[in-house]
Write an enzyme that holds these catalytic residues in place. Structure first.
Site: not given
Length: 258
Positions: A14, A91, A157, A160-161
């Protein structure tokens, strides 16, 4: 301070994004040969060109992290070209999904798992063994305060984080005796120049940003360089005894205050 990157190759996934590109610039400024990896080739090339114009060394690489064959071929080519990846900044990730659970879209969930988690696994799986063989490596997983505290309407989100934290700690354990460290960075929301605005002005731009700033003890949001400077240190020789840690860049938003 010399971070010891002059003979190191750093890969940033990323790398064309706001935080990723800042990571690329800082690592290049510290002497690393930087691989700007992104699914958007033109954007990655723009970042690489900027680094080269500033006197650094950079390569733009297009790669879909969800495609294992493509990831493997990309890392093989980079190994031939650079001698191996010494620093990996995980990232890349999607952050745009927002819906309550009853309205959450299945395809969006699958997409975020594929990119944020499986994509990170795919590139790390290819890079990690070489680090262990060379007995030196640095891996940074980009998590979020949302991965620690959850996020309303951010099921995919936040999940996954949070997973990137467990993944990072596992890598730290497995690499510990081979000179490979892995740490996790968990920022508050990062908004660039908007962080300089007083809250009253920020409210006119984005009410959501302003609400988070009000809840942050420092009463401001983060900038990309707040994250990238920490990442550069965690990848340095000076941080060789730091591994398996989750480091917040939050302005204190994760503190209980009253």
């Amino acid at each position: 301070m010399d971070f010891g990157f002059d003979d190191k190759t750093a890969l940033v996934t990323g790398g064309a994004g706001r935080i990723g590109s800042e990571d690329c610039h800082v690592l290049a400024e510290e002497g690393a040969e930087v691989v700007v990896l992104d699914v958007k080739e033109d954007a990655a090339q723009d970042v690489a060109d900027e680094i080269e114009e500033d006197g650094g060394t950079a390569h733009a690489v297009e790669c879909d992290l969800t495609n294992r064959e493509e990831v493997s071929a990309t890392v093989d080519a980079l190994r031939e070209e650079t001698g191996g990846i010494d620093i990996l900044i995980n990232n890349a990730g999607m952050v745009d999904a927002r819906a309550r659970m009853e309205d959450f879209d299945d395809d969006t969930w699958d997409r975020d798992m594929s990119i944020n988690i499986t994509g990170t696994y795919n590139i790390t799986h290819e890079v990690f063994p070489g680090m262990c063989e060379r007995e030196w490596g640095r891996i940074i997983n980009m998590s979020s305060i949302t991965g620690i505290q959850g996020g309303f309407g951010q099921a995919s989100y936040a999940t996954t984080k949070a997973a990137l934290i467990g993944f990072g700690k596992t890598l730290a354990l497995e690499g510990a005796q081979s000179g490979v460290t892995c740490n996790v960075v968990a920022p508050n929301i990062v908004v660039g120049a908007l962080a300089d605005l007083p809250i009253e002005q920020l409210e006119q731009v984005d009410e959501h940003f302003a609400r988070i700033a009000k809840a942050t003890p420092m009463r401001t949001l983060g900038k990309e360089e707040d994250v990238s400077n920490l990442i550069a240190f965690l990848c340095s020789e000076q941080a060789e005894y730091i591994t398996g840690q989750v480091v917040g860049v939050t302005g204190g938003v994760d503190l209980f205050s009253f």
